[in-house]
Design a protein around this motif. Structure first.
Motif, PDB file in Angstrom:
ATOM      1  N   ALA A  26       0.824  -1.211   0.000  1.00 45.14           N
ATOM      2  CA  ALA A  26       0.000   0.000   0.000  1.00 45.14           C
ATOM      3  C   ALA A  26       0.850   1.250   0.000  1.00 45.14           C
ATOM      4  CB  ALA A  26      -0.941  -0.010   1.205  1.00 45.14           C
ATOM      5  N   SER A  27       2.034   1.207   0.625  1.00 46.66           N
ATOM      6  CA  SER A  27       2.879   2.396   0.696  1.00 46.66           C
ATOM      7  C   SER A  27       3.462   2.764  -0.659  1.00 46.66           C
ATOM      8  CB  SER A  27       4.007   2.182   1.693  1.00 46.66           C
ATOM      9  OG  SER A  27       4.823   1.106   1.260  1.00 46.66           O
ATOM     10  N   SER A  28       3.527   1.815  -1.594  1.00 48.93           N
ATOM     11  CA  SER A  28       4.106   2.125  -2.892  1.00 48.93           C
ATOM     12  C   SER A  28       3.059   2.316  -3.976  1.00 48.93           C
ATOM     13  CB  SER A  28       5.084   1.020  -3.314  1.00 48.93           C
ATOM     14  OG  SER A  28       4.366  -0.159  -3.630  1.00 48.93           O
ATOM     15  N   VAL A  29       1.798   2.161  -3.655  1.00 46.98           N
ATOM     16  CA  VAL A  29       0.754   2.348  -4.652  1.00 46.98           C
ATOM     17  C   VAL A  29       0.821   3.779  -5.136  1.00 46.98           C
ATOM     18  CG1 VAL A  29      -1.734   2.385  -5.071  1.00 46.98           C
ATOM     19  CG2 VAL A  29      -0.719   0.534  -3.752  1.00 46.98           C
ATOM     20  N   GLY A  30       0.909   3.949  -6.425  1.00 48.02           N
ATOM     21  CA  GLY A  30       0.988   5.281  -6.993  1.00 48.02           C
ATOM     22  C   GLY A  30       2.420   5.761  -7.210  1.00 48.02           C
ATOM     23  N   SER A  31       3.396   5.039  -6.688  1.00 47.75           N
ATOM     24  CA  SER A  31       4.772   5.458  -6.907  1.00 47.75           C
ATOM     25  C   SER A  31       5.222   4.992  -8.278  1.00 47.75           C
ATOM     26  CB  SER A  31       5.688   4.884  -5.825  1.00 47.75           C
ATOM     27  OG  SER A  31       5.861   3.498  -6.028  1.00 47.75           O
ATOM     28  N   LEU A  32       6.230   5.661  -8.826  1.00 47.71           N
ATOM     29  CA  LEU A  32       6.717   5.324 -10.153  1.00 47.71           C
ATOM     30  C   LEU A  32       7.333   3.943 -10.202  1.00 47.71           C
ATOM     31  CD1 LEU A  32       8.257   8.718 -11.291  1.00 47.71           C
ATOM     32  CD2 LEU A  32       6.097   7.687 -11.989  1.00 47.71           C
ATOM     33  N   GLU A  33       7.943   3.509  -9.092  1.00 47.43           N
ATOM     34  CA  GLU A  33       8.585   2.204  -9.074  1.00 47.43           C
ATOM     35  C   GLU A  33       7.591   1.068  -9.243  1.00 47.43           C
ATOM     36  OE1 GLU A  33      10.964   5.202  -7.230  1.00 47.43           O
ATOM     37  OE2 GLU A  33       9.059   4.463  -6.513  1.00 47.43           O
ATOM     38  N   SER A  34       6.360   1.270  -8.830  1.00 45.02           N
ATOM     39  CA  SER A  34       5.394   0.180  -8.882  1.00 45.02           C
ATOM     40  C   SER A  34       4.561   0.192 -10.160  1.00 45.02           C
ATOM     41  CB  SER A  34       4.469   0.254  -7.666  1.00 45.02           C
ATOM     42  OG  SER A  34       3.644   1.409  -7.747  1.00 45.02           O
ATOM     43  N   GLN A  35       4.863   1.114 -11.075  1.00 49.23           N
ATOM     44  CA  GLN A  35       4.044   1.231 -12.277  1.00 49.23           C
ATOM     45  C   GLN A  35       4.900   1.118 -13.524  1.00 49.23           C
ATOM     46  OE1 GLN A  35       1.823   4.846 -12.143  1.00 49.23           O
ATOM     47  NE2 GLN A  35       1.101   4.505 -10.074  1.00 49.23           N
ATOM     48  N   THR A  36       4.352   0.502 -14.531  1.00 45.89           N
ATOM     49  CA  THR A  36       4.972   0.480 -15.835  1.00 45.89           C
ATOM     50  C   THR A  36       4.123   1.342 -16.740  1.00 45.89           C
ATOM     51  OG1 THR A  36       5.770  -1.759 -15.479  1.00 45.89           O
ATOM     52  CG2 THR A  36       5.691  -0.974 -17.756  1.00 45.89           C
ATOM     53  N   VAL A  37       4.738   2.365 -17.292  1.00 41.59           N
ATOM     54  CA  VAL A  37       4.011   3.268 -18.165  1.00 41.59           C
ATOM     55  C   VAL A  37       4.482   3.021 -19.589  1.00 41.59           C
ATOM     56  CG1 VAL A  37       3.545   5.683 -18.698  1.00 41.59           C
ATOM     57  CG2 VAL A  37       3.857   4.971 -16.323  1.00 41.59           C
ATOM     58  N   MET A  38       3.549   2.698 -20.427  1.00 36.18           N
ATOM     59  CA  MET A  38       3.871   2.460 -21.830  1.00 36.18           C
ATOM     60  C   MET A  38       3.636   3.760 -22.594  1.00 36.18           C
ATOM     61  SD  MET A  38       4.842  -0.646 -21.862  1.00 36.18           S
ATOM     62  CE  MET A  38       4.901  -1.050 -23.568  1.00 36.18           C
ATOM     63  N   THR A  39       4.696   4.322 -23.138  1.00 38.09           N
ATOM     64  CA  THR A  39       4.546   5.520 -23.953  1.00 38.09           C
ATOM     65  C   THR A  39       4.864   5.142 -25.392  1.00 38.09           C
ATOM     66  OG1 THR A  39       6.829   6.139 -23.488  1.00 38.09           O
ATOM     67  CG2 THR A  39       5.140   7.139 -22.102  1.00 38.09           C
ATOM     68  N   PRO A  40       4.051   5.609 -26.300  1.00 33.43           N
ATOM     69  CA  PRO A  40       4.310   5.269 -27.696  1.00 33.43           C
ATOM     70  C   PRO A  40       5.620   5.898 -28.162  1.00 33.43           C
ATOM     71  CG  PRO A  40       2.500   6.853 -27.501  1.00 33.43           C
ATOM     72  CD  PRO A  40       2.900   6.459 -26.117  1.00 33.43           C
ATOM     73  N   ALA A  41       6.299   5.221 -29.052  1.00 35.68           N
ATOM     74  CA  ALA A  41       7.542   5.745 -29.607  1.00 35.68           C
ATOM     75  C   ALA A  41       7.243   6.997 -30.411  1.00 35.68           C
ATOM     76  CB  ALA A  41       8.200   4.692 -30.499  1.00 35.68           C
ATOM     77  N   LYS A  42       8.147   7.963 -30.312  1.00 32.32           N
ATOM     78  CA  LYS A  42       7.967   9.195 -31.070  1.00 32.32           C
ATOM     79  C   LYS A  42       8.433   8.977 -32.503  1.00 32.32           C
ATOM     80  CE  LYS A  42       8.357  12.616 -27.418  1.00 32.32           C
ATOM     81  NZ  LYS A  42       9.077  13.830 -26.987  1.00 32.32           N
ATOM     82  N   SER A  43       7.797   9.685 -33.410  1.00 31.28           N
ATOM     83  CA  SER A  43       8.193   9.649 -34.815  1.00 31.28           C
ATOM     84  C   SER A  43       9.129  10.825 -35.090  1.00 31.28           C
ATOM     85  CB  SER A  43       6.956   9.753 -35.705  1.00 31.28           C
ATOM     86  OG  SER A  43       6.373  11.048 -35.575  1.00 31.28           O
ATOM     87  N   ASN A  44       9.768  10.810 -36.243  1.00 30.00           N
ATOM     88  CA  ASN A  44      10.609  11.937 -36.631  1.00 30.00           C
ATOM     89  C   ASN A  44       9.793  13.226 -36.705  1.00 30.00           C
ATOM     90  OD1 ASN A  44      12.950  10.509 -36.620  1.00 30.00           O
ATOM     91  ND2 ASN A  44      13.137  10.346 -38.836  1.00 30.00           N
ATOM     92  N   PHE A  45       8.532  13.111 -37.092  1.00 34.17           N
ATOM     93  CA  PHE A  45       7.647  14.278 -37.102  1.00 34.17           C
ATOM     94  C   PHE A  45       7.546  14.875 -35.697  1.00 34.17           C
ATOM     95  CE2 PHE A  45       3.517  16.266 -36.540  1.00 34.17           C
ATOM     96  CZ  PHE A  45       3.427  17.100 -37.646  1.00 34.17           C
ATOM     97  N   ASP A  46       7.338  14.022 -34.701  1.00 33.17           N
ATOM     98  CA  ASP A  46       7.234  14.497 -33.317  1.00 33.17           C
ATOM     99  C   ASP A  46       8.523  15.193 -32.868  1.00 33.17           C
ATOM    100  OD1 ASP A  46       4.636  13.379 -32.970  1.00 33.17           O
ATOM    101  OD2 ASP A  46       5.543  11.429 -32.523  1.00 33.17           O
TER     102      ASP A  46
END
Length: 163
Positions: A26-46
């Protein structure tokens, strides 16, 4: 009794086939260590529209990555042959471009010539420029260019600094 025995068998099999999953404390819920965030790869346009770009290095006589040519400009170096200290380029998502050449503005249009976004074409009042992309990411925009004087040019650009 037979039904109760069958039910117990199915429940036992169900419990045995379950896998244990770890639950974050419960102490780590919401922390970055306990979450995997999938971000889409940026394109050359981005990447190209993310910043106003400034020259860091500029070469004439480019052959390949091992033979960059003659360095005619390096940001912060005294005695440059070219002065690109105040040249900045901004690419906008709507396909327009603004080059600031020491206070003289050159508006134009830009686009990628290919679906893989590895060749950029820019057009303004001074001409049409085709830049094969050699490196483009959040901090680097390196390109080559075949100039009208038949020399190959190579530039290393980065995000415009605050100074």
């Amino acid at each position: 009794m037979k039904t109760l025995l069958t039910l117990c068998l199915f429940v036992s099999l169900g419990l045995l086939s379950c896998k244990k999953t770890s639950v974050a404390p419960a102490s780590s819920v919401g922390s970055l260590e306990s979450q995997t965030v999938m971000t889409p790869a940026k394109s050359n346009f981005d990447y190209i529209i993310a910043h106003t770009w400034q020259y860091n290095k500029y070469y004439i006589g480019y052959v390949d990555s091992a033979h960059l040519g003659t360095l005619v400009y390096k940001r912060g170096r005294a005695g440059n042959t070219y002065n690109l200290d105040n040249d900045f380029v901004t690419y906008y998502a709507d396909g327009t471009i603004m080059e600031d050449n020491n206070g003289t503005l050159y508006p134009g249009k830009w686009k990628f010539d290919d679906p893989t976004q590895t060749v950029l074409r820019a057009k303004n009042s001074t001409g049409v420029y085709i830049f094969p992309v050699l490196l483009l990411n959040n901090n680097h925009w390196n390109w080559k260019y075949h100039a009208v004087d038949n020399t190959e040019r190579y530039a290393e650009m980065g995000p415009r600094s605050a100074n």
